[in-house]
Scaffold this active site. Sequence first.
Site, mmCIF file in Angstrom:
data_model
loop_
_atom_site.group_PDB
_atom_site.id
_atom_site.type_symbol
_atom_site.label_atom_id
_atom_site.label_comp_id
_atom_site.label_asym_id
_atom_site.label_seq_id
_atom_site.Cartn_x
_atom_site.Cartn_y
_atom_site.Cartn_z
ATOM 1 N N GLU A 36 0.831 4.005 1.792
ATOM 2 C CA GLU A 36 1.557 4.507 3.154
ATOM 3 C C GLU A 36 2.472 3.528 3.586
ATOM 4 O OE1 GLU A 36 -3.284 4.855 3.406
ATOM 5 O OE2 GLU A 36 -1.719 3.765 2.350
ATOM 6 N N CYS A 65 -2.954 0.188 7.072
ATOM 7 C CA CYS A 65 -2.225 1.317 7.179
ATOM 8 C C CYS A 65 -2.262 2.239 8.553
ATOM 9 C CB CYS A 65 -2.430 2.050 5.824
ATOM 10 S SG CYS A 65 -1.965 1.335 4.452
ATOM 11 N N CYS A 123 -6.747 2.351 5.393
ATOM 12 C CA CYS A 123 -7.368 1.224 5.714
ATOM 13 C C CYS A 123 -6.891 0.804 7.051
ATOM 14 C CB CYS A 123 -7.041 0.071 4.501
ATOM 15 S SG CYS A 123 -5.307 -0.537 4.758
ATOM 16 N N HIS A 176 0.932 -1.248 0.042
ATOM 17 C CA HIS A 176 -0.108 -0.113 -0.018
ATOM 18 C C HIS A 176 0.992 1.093 -0.126
ATOM 19 C CE1 HIS A 176 -4.207 -1.528 1.645
ATOM 20 N NE2 HIS A 176 -3.296 -2.728 0.932
#
Length: 159
Positions: free
Chosen positions: A54, A85, A82, A52
């Site tokens: 992040e 993260c 999410c 992801h």
Amino acid sequence: MDYNYYMRKAYEQAKLAYDIDEVPIGCVIVYNGKIIGKGYNKRNSGKNSLFHAEIEAINTACGVMGDWRLEECVLFVTVEPCPMCAGAIVQARIKEVVFGARNKKAGCGGSVLNVLNCDGLNHQVEITEGVMGEMCGDLMSDFFRKRRESVKKKKTAEL
């Protein structure tokens, strides 16, 4: 701190994801006015659920800082984090998260849960939302609209 400037930088990262057919989320991490980490989604191309935006940005920023603690850093991300993260952000002790668009299905900065401000955790993160929110949301909407159209065309061609 010019939030729009840094969100534009995160948006540029999101466009990189969009261009390789990844969910267009981008992130930058700022320390003392300097970008020390950046990333964009690469789950499909990297074949890894951890890739992801992040997480990539946090990994880079930790390397730059030489520490797992990012206590005086501000994370800019185009879409609300999410659960994974948000947890990583809390663990990294990031000071503030600035996000553009809400994530109504998985957002953990207040939409579904608020992991970033959970009283039971040992660190809470300041949240600023809606910076360039319409632009960030439009990029996501466009991406998923095109994806639905592609799936529809593929099904039609199979008939």
